[in-house]
Every structure is written in structure tokens, then in C-alpha cells.
Design an enzyme around this catalytic site. Sequence first.
Site: not given
Length: 342
Positions: A10, A13, A107, A139, A194, A251, A259
Site C-alpha cells: 500500500a 504505486w 522494479k 512503464g 532506468k 524518471t 530516484n
Amino acid sequence: MKQKLAVIGAGSWGTALAVVLADNGHDVRLVARRQSQVDEINQLHTNEKYLGQVQLPESLTAYLEMEEAVRDADAIILVVPSKAMRETVQGLVAILEQPVPIIHASKGIEPNTYKRVSEVIEDAAGGSPHLASITVLSGPSHAEEVALRQPTTVTVASRTESAAAYAQKLFMNQQFRVYTNPDLIGVEIGGALKNIIALVCGVTNGLGYGDNTKAAIMTRGLTEISRLGVHMGAQPLTFSGLTGLGDLIVTCTSVHSRNWRAGHMLGKGKSMEEVLEEMGMVVEGIRTTQAAYELAKKENINMPLTEALYAVLFNGVDPIKAAEDLMGRVKRNEVEELYHLD
């Protein structure tokens, strides 16, 4: 058809994806770690720490116990930090009673094993028959904008076309467009790596460098992502799509990116420990940098941006010195590198 769906995680994202699924009319159970968070979501319909005052659908229900949330679920969506994935899956397979499709939206690459997230899930499941399939969703998608129903496009990939199509149908709506992609490896590698490049962009911005530098890092960063990805079995064209170029753009250029923000603080002179304490959230790119650096060395893959960031994060190298070393490397041919990614 209305589905019973358990979203485990939670954070920003996980909550945003739960919003998408609830908007689509599904029975959504969102698993949180703290009772206070469960109470806030169920009573106030907000998750303020992660999404501010965004109003969550009243049909979205939060749970503290994973076992209760996954009971009779038609599918399970895993949205936990990559470092927590192994433990989460081990706990999950111990309570599942029937085969269930798994969709993950995490990720990263696991240090030491260098496994992608879907591989970590398989390994942690230990051959359990209760994992019907594994699909990745990835994505260019800031959680804050998804929760506000702003137009977003992502991609889903699985080993089977039917599993990817099922995930696409679950999530697809007028604000959240979902494509399918048969390249599971490429989608996971693009989404993971990424974050490294976003950290580098943040560092250089913190140093005061401008758009020329950012464009160089993003372009050469995409080459690094493609080089390692193709070596691991990905299709080169995947990195020209949403989980490669698209994810890299969003990003590396937005203050929404944790990040990028972490890198920016590093460029301003803060230590990694200070950055993590101030962020208060997982910065996946730091862990992924370690894994990608070690894997690149092991496989003899040239990844100078990753090497430079690793030196800053783990060897205490000054960011300005790292930038100077990058610019002073031996001369190369750009086109030759693009045609020989491996």
C-alpha cells in the site's frame, strides 16, 4: 467481469494501481503494513503519506492480514519493494489454496543472484503449483498522476499471451492504457535499470549541470540498458518502447521521481545514508546499481554510467570527480556501439 483482486503493498504505486482496479469495478483488497494505514484508507479514503489528499474509491478496502485479503482472490498484484519480494512470496505460497495468476509491478535486480523480479518470485515460490502465471506491469507512470486519473500508458509482459491479455483487461480504462509485450526480460530490465540513469541525472542536476548533460546521460543510459538487456536475452526494440525510452524520460526529468530526487541530494553533497533517511521511502535505484554493476563486471559488459554511480554510492568518490572521469574516457564510435549492444 468483476474480479476479486488482492493488491499487496500500500505504498504510492500499489495504492495507485488499486485505484485503477477499483475504478474498473473490481473487488479490490489492498494489503497495508500498519493498522493506522488500514484505518485511514477504510475510514477517510486517503493514503496521505504516499498520495497526499487524493480521494480513494470507497469500494477499495484495506487489510492488515495478507491471508484474509488473498482468500478466494482471482489474481494477486504484488507491489512491494524488490528487497521484500522474496519474503513476501514465501509467505504468500504458504497460505494460497488454489492456483492464482500473479501480476507484479516492482522494479529491480536482486544483488548476488542477479535475478529479475519474476525470477525471484519463481525461486521464492519453490515450485509451488499455486502460481498460475507471472506477469509484469511496467512503464512511464508516476503514482501521483495515476491516482489523479491523468492519462498514462504502460505495458504488461508474460511468458504466455493469455496471461498478459488478462492483466491488460484488468487494468485498461480511458485514463490508463495498457499494451502487451511478449518480451518479459526486456520489460523487467528496462524498468529496473532506468532507475540507475535517473539517479545519475539527479546527481548531475544537483551539481548544477544543465540540459546538455541530461540529454547525454539519458541517451547513453539507454545504450547501457540495451546493452545489458540484450546480453540477458531481451529484444532490442523493447527499449525503444514504454518500458525503455518512455520510462527513462519520465524518471529522469521529473521531481516526482524518488530516484531523481535521491540523486539530486547526492549531487548537493549529502551522503547516501543522509539521503535515505530524508527520503523515508525505498530508492530502488541504489540496490539496482549494486546488482547491475556486479553483473556487468561478471559478464564483461561496458556500463560506464553505472560504474560511475557505483563509485559515488559505495566507494565514496566525489560526484564531480566521477563526472570528470566519465568525460575523459577513451574515444569511442557511437554508431558502432549502437549496432553492437552486446
